[in-house]
Design a protein around this motif. Structure first.
Motif, PDB file in Angstrom:
ATOM      1  N   ALA A 270       0.820  -1.203   0.000  1.00 42.75           N
ATOM      2  CA  ALA A 270       0.000   0.000   0.000  1.00 42.75           C
ATOM      3  C   ALA A 270       0.862   1.265   0.000  1.00 42.75           C
ATOM      4  CB  ALA A 270      -0.919  -0.016   1.226  1.00 42.75           C
ATOM      5  N   PRO A 271       0.245   2.422  -0.256  1.00 40.20           N
ATOM      6  CA  PRO A 271       0.993   3.679  -0.226  1.00 40.20           C
ATOM      7  C   PRO A 271       1.595   3.962   1.148  1.00 40.20           C
ATOM      8  CG  PRO A 271      -1.383   4.082  -0.332  1.00 40.20           C
ATOM      9  CD  PRO A 271      -1.169   2.634  -0.617  1.00 40.20           C
ATOM     10  N   GLY A 272       2.812   4.492   1.139  1.00 42.07           N
ATOM     11  CA  GLY A 272       3.487   4.821   2.381  1.00 42.07           C
ATOM     12  C   GLY A 272       4.105   3.636   3.085  1.00 42.07           C
ATOM     13  N   ALA A 273       3.885   2.420   2.592  1.00 41.96           N
ATOM     14  CA  ALA A 273       4.498   1.231   3.195  1.00 41.96           C
ATOM     15  C   ALA A 273       5.956   1.135   2.776  1.00 41.96           C
ATOM     16  CB  ALA A 273       3.745  -0.023   2.784  1.00 41.96           C
ATOM     17  N   GLU A 274       6.759   0.495   3.609  1.00 37.72           N
ATOM     18  CA  GLU A 274       8.184   0.359   3.320  1.00 37.72           C
ATOM     19  C   GLU A 274       8.630  -1.056   3.677  1.00 37.72           C
ATOM     20  OE1 GLU A 274      12.433   2.678   4.206  1.00 37.72           O
ATOM     21  OE2 GLU A 274      10.586   3.239   5.274  1.00 37.72           O
ATOM     22  N   VAL A 275       9.300  -1.694   2.737  1.00 40.35           N
ATOM     23  CA  VAL A 275       9.865  -3.025   2.947  1.00 40.35           C
ATOM     24  C   VAL A 275      11.384  -2.884   2.951  1.00 40.35           C
ATOM     25  CG1 VAL A 275      10.078  -5.373   2.084  1.00 40.35           C
ATOM     26  CG2 VAL A 275       7.894  -4.157   1.859  1.00 40.35           C
ATOM     27  N   ASP A 278      13.996  -7.739   0.542  1.00 41.73           N
ATOM     28  CA  ASP A 278      13.598  -8.172  -0.793  1.00 41.73           C
ATOM     29  C   ASP A 278      12.123  -8.554  -0.820  1.00 41.73           C
ATOM     30  OD1 ASP A 278      16.267  -7.877  -1.393  1.00 41.73           O
ATOM     31  OD2 ASP A 278      16.729 -10.016  -1.220  1.00 41.73           O
ATOM     32  N   VAL A 279      11.554  -8.559  -2.037  1.00 38.92           N
ATOM     33  CA  VAL A 279      10.187  -9.022  -2.257  1.00 38.92           C
ATOM     34  C   VAL A 279      10.233 -10.101  -3.331  1.00 38.92           C
ATOM     35  CG1 VAL A 279       7.881  -8.429  -3.070  1.00 38.92           C
ATOM     36  CG2 VAL A 279       9.124  -6.825  -1.613  1.00 38.92           C
ATOM     37  N   ALA A 280       9.700 -11.276  -3.010  1.00 35.40           N
ATOM     38  CA  ALA A 280       9.630 -12.378  -3.973  1.00 35.40           C
ATOM     39  C   ALA A 280       8.215 -12.937  -3.960  1.00 35.40           C
ATOM     40  CB  ALA A 280      10.638 -13.467  -3.610  1.00 35.40           C
ATOM     41  N   CYS A 281       7.593 -13.071  -5.157  1.00 35.12           N
ATOM     42  CA  CYS A 281       6.192 -13.475  -5.221  1.00 35.12           C
ATOM     43  C   CYS A 281       5.856 -13.972  -6.624  1.00 35.12           C
ATOM     44  CB  CYS A 281       5.295 -12.299  -4.853  1.00 35.12           C
ATOM     45  SG  CYS A 281       5.549 -10.844  -5.884  1.00 35.12           S
ATOM     46  N   GLU A 282       4.600 -14.382  -6.790  1.00 35.03           N
ATOM     47  CA  GLU A 282       4.086 -14.718  -8.116  1.00 35.03           C
ATOM     48  C   GLU A 282       3.707 -13.432  -8.852  1.00 35.03           C
ATOM     49  OE1 GLU A 282       3.280 -17.173 -11.244  1.00 35.03           O
ATOM     50  OE2 GLU A 282       4.066 -17.799  -9.286  1.00 35.03           O
ATOM     51  N   ASP A 283       2.756 -12.666  -8.279  1.00 35.89           N
ATOM     52  CA  ASP A 283       2.353 -11.374  -8.833  1.00 35.89           C
ATOM     53  C   ASP A 283       2.577 -10.295  -7.787  1.00 35.89           C
ATOM     54  OD1 ASP A 283       1.437 -12.598 -11.220  1.00 35.89           O
ATOM     55  OD2 ASP A 283      -0.462 -13.087 -10.228  1.00 35.89           O
ATOM     56  N   LEU A 284       2.844  -9.065  -8.273  1.00 34.68           N
ATOM     57  CA  LEU A 284       3.107  -7.956  -7.371  1.00 34.68           C
ATOM     58  C   LEU A 284       2.267  -6.744  -7.772  1.00 34.68           C
ATOM     59  CD1 LEU A 284       4.755  -6.527  -5.111  1.00 34.68           C
ATOM     60  CD2 LEU A 284       6.435  -5.931  -6.882  1.00 34.68           C
ATOM     61  N   SER A 285       1.597  -6.143  -6.772  1.00 31.07           N
ATOM     62  CA  SER A 285       0.905  -4.876  -6.952  1.00 31.07           C
ATOM     63  C   SER A 285       1.544  -3.881  -5.985  1.00 31.07           C
ATOM     64  CB  SER A 285      -0.596  -5.027  -6.668  1.00 31.07           C
ATOM     65  OG  SER A 285      -1.250  -3.783  -6.736  1.00 31.07           O
ATOM     66  N   LEU A 286       2.290  -2.940  -6.523  1.00 38.06           N
ATOM     67  CA  LEU A 286       3.088  -2.014  -5.726  1.00 38.06           C
ATOM     68  C   LEU A 286       2.600  -0.587  -5.968  1.00 38.06           C
ATOM     69  CD1 LEU A 286       5.655  -1.489  -3.940  1.00 38.06           C
ATOM     70  CD2 LEU A 286       6.932  -1.299  -6.089  1.00 38.06           C
ATOM     71  N   HIS A 287       2.184   0.086  -4.891  1.00 39.25           N
ATOM     72  CA  HIS A 287       1.769   1.476  -5.051  1.00 39.25           C
ATOM     73  C   HIS A 287       2.985   2.340  -5.340  1.00 39.25           C
ATOM     74  CE1 HIS A 287       0.006   5.412  -4.093  1.00 39.25           C
ATOM     75  NE2 HIS A 287      -1.156   4.837  -4.334  1.00 39.25           N
ATOM     76  N   ASP A 288       2.785   3.383  -6.145  1.00 39.67           N
ATOM     77  CA  ASP A 288       3.936   4.186  -6.539  1.00 39.67           C
ATOM     78  C   ASP A 288       4.470   5.063  -5.406  1.00 39.67           C
ATOM     79  OD1 ASP A 288       1.987   6.106  -6.368  1.00 39.67           O
ATOM     80  OD2 ASP A 288       2.209   6.849  -8.428  1.00 39.67           O
ATOM     81  N   ASP A 289       3.731   5.102  -4.284  1.00 43.24           N
ATOM     82  CA  ASP A 289       4.209   5.822  -3.104  1.00 43.24           C
ATOM     83  C   ASP A 289       4.758   4.871  -2.047  1.00 43.24           C
ATOM     84  OD1 ASP A 289       4.704   8.155  -1.628  1.00 43.24           O
ATOM     85  OD2 ASP A 289       2.816   7.960  -0.531  1.00 43.24           O
ATOM     86  N   ALA A 290       4.913   3.596  -2.380  1.00 49.85           N
ATOM     87  CA  ALA A 290       5.527   2.620  -1.475  1.00 49.85           C
ATOM     88  C   ALA A 290       7.011   2.487  -1.799  1.00 49.85           C
ATOM     89  CB  ALA A 290       4.834   1.268  -1.593  1.00 49.85           C
ATOM     90  N   ALA A 291       7.766   1.871  -0.886  1.00 55.65           N
ATOM     91  CA  ALA A 291       9.214   1.745  -1.079  1.00 55.65           C
ATOM     92  C   ALA A 291       9.665   0.329  -0.764  1.00 55.65           C
ATOM     93  CB  ALA A 291       9.957   2.739  -0.190  1.00 55.65           C
ATOM     94  N   VAL A 292      10.503  -0.218  -1.624  1.00 56.07           N
ATOM     95  CA  VAL A 292      11.138  -1.520  -1.398  1.00 56.07           C
ATOM     96  C   VAL A 292      12.642  -1.298  -1.508  1.00 56.07           C
ATOM     97  CG1 VAL A 292      11.422  -3.884  -2.211  1.00 56.07           C
ATOM     98  CG2 VAL A 292       9.165  -2.791  -2.317  1.00 56.07           C
ATOM     99  N   ASP A 293      13.376  -1.540  -0.411  1.00 53.35           N
ATOM    100  CA  ASP A 293      14.805  -1.255  -0.399  1.00 53.35           C
ATOM    101  C   ASP A 293      15.633  -2.332  -1.084  1.00 53.35           C
ATOM    102  OD1 ASP A 293      14.168   1.001   0.956  1.00 53.35           O
ATOM    103  OD2 ASP A 293      15.170   0.482   2.838  1.00 53.35           O
ATOM    104  N   GLY A 294      15.113  -3.562  -1.153  1.00 52.59           N
ATOM    105  CA  GLY A 294      15.877  -4.663  -1.727  1.00 52.59           C
ATOM    106  C   GLY A 294      15.442  -4.995  -3.142  1.00 52.59           C
ATOM    107  N   ALA A 295      15.776  -6.218  -3.552  1.00 55.77           N
ATOM    108  CA  ALA A 295      15.443  -6.679  -4.903  1.00 55.77           C
ATOM    109  C   ALA A 295      13.984  -7.112  -4.973  1.00 55.77           C
ATOM    110  CB  ALA A 295      16.351  -7.843  -5.282  1.00 55.77           C
ATOM    111  N   ILE A 296      13.409  -7.006  -6.182  1.00 59.59           N
ATOM    112  CA  ILE A 296      12.036  -7.434  -6.431  1.00 59.59           C
ATOM    113  C   ILE A 296      12.064  -8.555  -7.460  1.00 59.59           C
ATOM    114  CG2 ILE A 296       9.786  -6.764  -7.343  1.00 59.59           C
ATOM    115  CD1 ILE A 296      10.294  -3.960  -6.334  1.00 59.59           C
TER     116      ILE A 296
END
Length: 313
Positions: A270-275, A278-296
């Motif tokens: 969701a927006p404003g969320a921070e991981v 890393d994120v590993a999954c089948e499908d990914l829905s990432l809000h453009d205001d969220a942040a992932v510091d590792g690999a996707i």
């Protein structure tokens, strides 16, 4: 009669739950299914535990405390109202009860006990007692279908249920009405309970359940979360990773101090969320205001979205 299934079929962490030092703290009741291990101490309004539950610290209950047979508590048990202690339970510290104490046979209390009310020492029926405590909590949180199913399993076979079909329909209708009243009353009176399903392990290292798991809003959790599906609410701090077989949702403003991994499901951030991993999954829905510091790593579809609607079961 032993229960063949646990009606509390998910890990449910209510709003505002925190891990403080070595204690798991929540404003509402704590309900723990049998054969679980909680390596924290527990603090809540009331505490209910099934058979063979192990606690790694103190239990502090503002209201009642009910421990089924063969439980093991490493520290003290402090109860603001009445206490029920099942047979062959071990308490490594003191047992202090402000109200009445109902205690089973062969209970071992290392540092003695004290109760301000009546003290009854007897051979209880722990499974039946815990069953009816389960029913009361199910009705309070609005799970009337699960309560009806569990009651049918205990009270009669299919033939008896068919004979009393009209009565059962009337009772079910009354139960629906009562459950709605209980749910509205519960919402008015206070927070929802913290529910830990049967066979779970809760520790600083990991919260491990074989069921779905839901985390409310404004929680501070220590440990990796492992479940069938994970729905983490808003404005949480999880000091660990998330891993599930199915879908994972990370709510708005939540910070995950670890990886987010699912084998087959979809990860929604969701927006404003921070991981912070890393994120590993089948499908990914990432809000453009969220942040992932590792690999996707998404094996299927990956989308960046501007609108986010949290999906709740």
């Amino acid at each position: 009669m032993p229960l063949r299934s646990d009606p509390l079929d998910r890990l449910a962490i209510p709003d505002g739950t925190t891990v403080e030092e070595r204690d798991l703290v929540t404003a509402g009741d704590v309900v723990i299914g049998g054969q679980s291990t909680v390596e924290f101490g527990v603090r809540g309004r009331g505490v209910v535990a099934g058979e063979r539950v192990t606690f790694g610290g103190d239990i502090e209950a503002e209201a009642d405390c009910r421990l089924d047979m063969w439980c093991d508590v490493a520290g003290n048990v402090l109860v603001g109202e009445d206490a029920y202690i099942g047979e062959r339970t071990h308490i490594g510290g003191q047992l202090m009860v402000s109200g009445d104490l109902d205690i089973g046979d062969d209970v071992d209390i290392d540092r003695g006990f004290e109760a301000n009310g009546w003290i009854v020492i007897r051979n209880p029926m722990p499974t039946i007692t815990f069953f009816f405590v389960y029913l009361s909590h199910l009705l309070r949180i609005g799970e009337e279908e699960a309560a009806q199913s569990a009651a049918n399993e205990l009270l009669g076979d299919e033939e008896e249920e068919g004979t009393d079909a009209s009565d059962a329909d009337t009772d079910a209708s009354d139960a629906d009405t009562d459950a709605e009243d209980d749910e509205s009353t519960d919402e008015a009176e206070g927070p929802r309970p913290l529910v830990i399903p049967r066979g779970a392990t809760v520790s600083d290292d990991a919260w491990r359940v074989s069921t779905p798991a839901t985390v409310g809003d404004g929680c501070r959790i220590h440990g990796n979360l492992r479940a069938a599906d994970l729905d983490v609410g808003e404005d949480n701090n999880v000091f660990g990773s998330l891993r599930a077989k199915g879908d994972i949702t990370v709510g708005e403003g939540t910070r995950i101090h670890g990886d987010v991994t699912t084998r087959k499901g979809t990860v929604r951030i969701a927006p404003g969320a921070e991981v912070l991993g890393d994120v590993a999954c089948e499908d990914l829905s990432l809000h453009d205001d969220a942040a992932v510091d590792g690999a996707i790593r998404a094996r299927g579809e990956m989308s960046i979205v501007r609108e986010f609607a949290r999906e709740l079961e």
